[in-house]
Enzyme design. Structure first.
Site, PDB file in Angstrom:
ATOM      1  N   ASP A  24       0.827  -1.215   0.000  1.00  0.00           N
ATOM      2  CA  ASP A  24       0.000   0.000   0.000  1.00  0.00           C
ATOM      3  C   ASP A  24       0.861   1.264   0.000  1.00  0.00           C
ATOM      4  OD1 ASP A  24       0.962  -0.039   2.573  1.00  0.00           O
ATOM      5  OD2 ASP A  24      -0.996  -0.209   3.551  1.00  0.00           O
ATOM      6  N   ASP A  84       0.806  -3.738   8.327  1.00  0.00           N
ATOM      7  CA  ASP A  84       1.441  -3.969   7.028  1.00  0.00           C
ATOM      8  C   ASP A  84       0.927  -5.252   6.374  1.00  0.00           C
ATOM      9  OD1 ASP A  84       3.017  -2.993   5.027  1.00  0.00           O
ATOM     10  OD2 ASP A  84       4.905  -3.776   5.806  1.00  0.00           O
ATOM     11  N   VAL A 136      -5.453  -0.456   5.252  1.00  0.00           N
ATOM     12  CA  VAL A 136      -5.062   0.279   6.451  1.00  0.00           C
ATOM     13  C   VAL A 136      -3.769   1.039   6.188  1.00  0.00           C
ATOM     14  CG1 VAL A 136      -4.335   0.034   8.860  1.00  0.00           C
ATOM     15  CG2 VAL A 136      -6.166  -1.419   7.961  1.00  0.00           C
ATOM     16  N   SER A 174      16.092  17.424  -3.770  1.00  0.00           N
ATOM     17  CA  SER A 174      16.890  17.219  -2.558  1.00  0.00           C
ATOM     18  C   SER A 174      16.651  18.319  -1.522  1.00  0.00           C
ATOM     19  CB  SER A 174      18.370  17.166  -2.906  1.00  0.00           C
ATOM     20  OG  SER A 174      18.749  18.307  -3.650  1.00  0.00           O
TER      21      SER A 174
END
Ligand SMILES: *[C@@H]1O[C@H](CO)[C@@H](O)[C@H](O)[C@H]1NC(C)=O
Ligand SMILES: *[C@@H]1O[C@H](CO)[C@@H](O)[C@H](O)[C@H]1NC(C)=O
Ligand SMILES: *[C@@H]1O[C@H](CO)[C@@H](O)[C@H](O)[C@H]1NC(C)=O
Ligand SMILES: *[C@@H]1O[C@H](CO)[C@@H](O)[C@H](O)[C@H]1NC(C)=O
Ligand SMILES: *[C@@H]1O[C@H](CO)[C@@H](O)[C@H](O)[C@H]1NC(C)=O
Ligand SMILES: *[C@@H]1O[C@H](CO)[C@@H](O)[C@H](O)[C@H]1NC(C)=O
Length: 571
Positions: free
Chosen positions: A180, A200, A205, A255
């Site tokens: 995700d 995870d 979620v 950066s």
């Protein structure tokens, strides 16, 4: 094995310090030894400085340098010293400077038709070349030695280097079991960059999701607020977050937005210590960027010896207004990104137009469209037509992913002429011991090797600096034009010039001097003080020009702190 690979990569990174803005491990079209040469010369310069500071021999200084590194890296350092030490020490004993020794090591060369690149002033380039040759001749086994030190080419390690390289190039978390685009590890594009995934194993979620059924059982949006209030029977998320206007933050940038920071203690013999390398792996796995402390997505204060100053950010302000926004940040910024590469990088942004809450997106590419290391630097700058098309492509893409009610703020390029104006008469941290080395000397050295992050601005040629700024102004006008002509469906949009002027004025008002806002090692990026100030200036700009974008204060913040404490923190 992973550690070994990281050691390998870290060597490469340390070795390519000054040209880190060039894409990671990509082929660099350098001359005269390029990055290898610069690395060798700077590392041996540090050895020389250590010998001066600690009144020790070159041999002792070499060991001393290795001793500062964390254990995993010491091994590589010692291996390198075993190979090269005899030649290096011999050179120092004969009075050769690092330029000469690195030519002796064949890491630097004087390519035909190219200018000769030196950091140390030379009395006679002919004598230097002669000494380098003599040094080589005293060590005939040299070429054999040199063939052995390319650690990243060892089978096995090479594969892992490639995997990590992929992770670095994809700009999504290396560890992300449910795909995700949110992970649980801080580094390798994990929670330093995007709010931590609180599950995870479920792609439903992640930070920024809408709550489902008041998150009465599962914390769908990972803001740490879930479960039922037993006294009312209502879900906490409904009680505390129902009436608020959730708003996440994301930055599409380079950066500067990623907050590139190369600790100056690594280059300054007087400041070298084991403490300054303590977090080396973490720092390298984040590509030498510090998004967790940046102006847009900063969410931590750290007390590491590598960083000074506090974190203030747009994210921290959105959180302060409404704790329901906890963890809803994404830093999609990449070292070296320009408008063209952003049309690919942007796909790393995670947002669903229906399932997620609105997002404030900052689009800020402040330099790389005019910055490159080519000698014919102007020919390699983005044109106005290309810029117009690139920005349009990104804005159109955002219309396909952003939830209704989102906002986009684009910025122009910075005026990099400031850099030279602020730093040209200052000494670089590398030149604090031994012969002083000024910023223009470093700039010209990098340009000479064709590894400069920005030939157009990091140059003592004033005409070239002006031409570069002129193109930057034209490109900013193009960004502004597209921002005001494109008609987005899902979001509203505004533009501002990159507010470096205001940041400097604010710093002066606080009693500072402008050069203190620039990263000391690269002389190119803004540092922690600069980031905090940029966030102040951006926030004031929003309050003044786009007050309707700023959500109201959540009256339940204190309740959230009472029930959920730090809402699970960040790491
Ligand atoms: C440096 O070391 C040498 C020999 O090791 C010694 O003779 C000399 O006095 C030292 N110098 C200083 C300034 O400590
Ligand atoms: C939460 O908001 C929704 C939609 O605005 C509304 O239908 C619902 O009644 C609210 N619930 C509470 C407990 O306020
Ligand atoms: C960092 O610390 C300062 C001073 O205590 C505070 O104002 C600021 O909000 C902190 N930033 C974050 C992101 O916690
Ligand atoms: C850019 O900065 C330089 C140096 O401070 C200044 O002379 C110049 O006027 C600036 N140009 C623009 C377009 O702001
Ligand atoms: C400075 O840069 C300009 C523009 O690229 C170039 O025409 C000129 O020759 C350069 N001057 C020197 C002294 O290199
Ligand atoms: C602004 O953009 C429009 C539409 O893309 C274009 O027709 C126009 O020439 C642009 N104006 C400037 C000043 O760049």
């Amino acid at each position: 094995m992973l550690k070994a690979a990281i050691g390998c990569i870290s060597l490469l990174l340390i070795i390519s310090l000054p040209s880190i803005e060039c894409r990671f491990m990509d082929g660099i079209n350098s001359v005269n030894g390029g990055t290898n040469c610069a690395t060798c010369t700077i590392l041996l310069g540090i050895v020389d400085h250590l010998a001066i500071v600690y009144n020790e021999s070159a041999a002792q200084a070499l060991e001393h340098l290795c001793s500062f590194l964390p254990d995993d890296y010491k091994i590589y350092c010692k291996t390198a010293v075993d190979f090269l030490g005899p030649i290096i020490i011999d050179g120092f004993i004969k009075g050769d400077n690092p330029d000469v020794i690195c030519h002796g090591l064949t890491l630097c060369s004087d390519d035909p038709g190219q200018a000769k690149c030196r950091i140390y002033p030379s009395k006679s380039t002919a004598a230097d070349a002669e000494n380098a040759l003599k040094l080589r001749e005293r060590h005939p086994d040299l070429s054999l030695h040199l063939s052995k030190i390319k650690i990243c080419q060892i089978p096995g390690i090479a594969e892992i280097c490639k995997i990590l390289n992929n992770a670095f190039n994809n700009h999504i978390p290396a560890v992300d079991l449910d795909n995700d685009k949110f992970g649980t590890e801080p580094t390798l594009r994990g929670s330093s960059w995007r709010g931590k995934d609180c599950n995870d194993f479920s792609s439903q979620v992640y930070p920024g999701a809408q709550s489902v059924d008041g998150d009465s059982v599962i914390d769908h949006n990972c803001n740490g607020i879930y479960g039922l209030d037993s006294t009312t029977g209502q879900p906490w998320e409904t009680e505390f977050c129902n009436d608020t206007q959730r708003l996440g933050i994301a930055v599409l940038g380079d950066s500067i937005s990623a907050h590139f920071h190369l600790p100056e203690q690594w280059l300054d013999a007087k400041q070298l210590s084991t403490a300054v390398f303590q977090h080396l792996t973490f720092i390298l796995e984040n590509e030498l960027d510090w998004p967790q402390l940046s102006a847009s997505t900063g969410h931590l204060n750290v007390s590491w010896p590598n960083i000074q100053g506090q974190t203030r950010s747009l994210y921290a302000r959105l959180f302060d207004l409404d704790h329901c926004n906890h963890r809803d940040y994404q830093n999609i910024a990449v070292n070296g990104a320009r408008s063209g590469s952003m049309t690919d990088i942007m796909k790393a942004l995670a947002r669903h137009p229906k399932n997620d809450v609105p997002l404030l997106v900052i689009y800020s590419l402040v330099g790389n469209d005019v910055c490159n290391g080519h000698p014919d630097t102007i020919d390699h700058m983005t044109t106005v037509a290309e810029m117009t098309q690139n920005v349009l492509t990104t804005l159109q893409y955002l219309d396909t992913v952003l939830p209704k009610g989102s906002h986009v703020l684009t910025t122009g390029l910075a005026n990099g002429s400031f850099l030279y104006a602020l730093l040209h008469d200052r000494i670089h941290p590398f030149g604090r011991v031994g012969p002083p080395v000024s910023y223009p000397q470093i700039y010209d050295y990098l340009s000479c090797l064709q590894i400069s992050p920005c030939n157009g601005w990091m140059t003592s040629n004033g005409t070239l600096r002006d031409l570069t700024t002129q193109r930057a102004v034209e490109l900013s006008a193009a960004i502004k034009n597209v921002s005001f002509t494109y008609q987005p469906a899902q979001y509203d949009i505004d533009y501002l010039d990159f507010p470096f002027d205001e940041v400097i004025q604010e710093w002066i008002a606080q009693g500072g001097e402008p050069w203190q806002l620039i990263e000391s090692v690269d002389g190119f990026h803004i540092n922690q003080y600069g980031h905090a100030l940029v966030s102040d200036v951006l926030w004031s700009w929003l309050q003044k020009n786009r007050p309707q974008w700023i959500p109201p204060m959540n009256p339940h913040n204190a309740d959230i702190e009472r029930v959920f404490k730090d809402q699970g923190g960040y790491d």
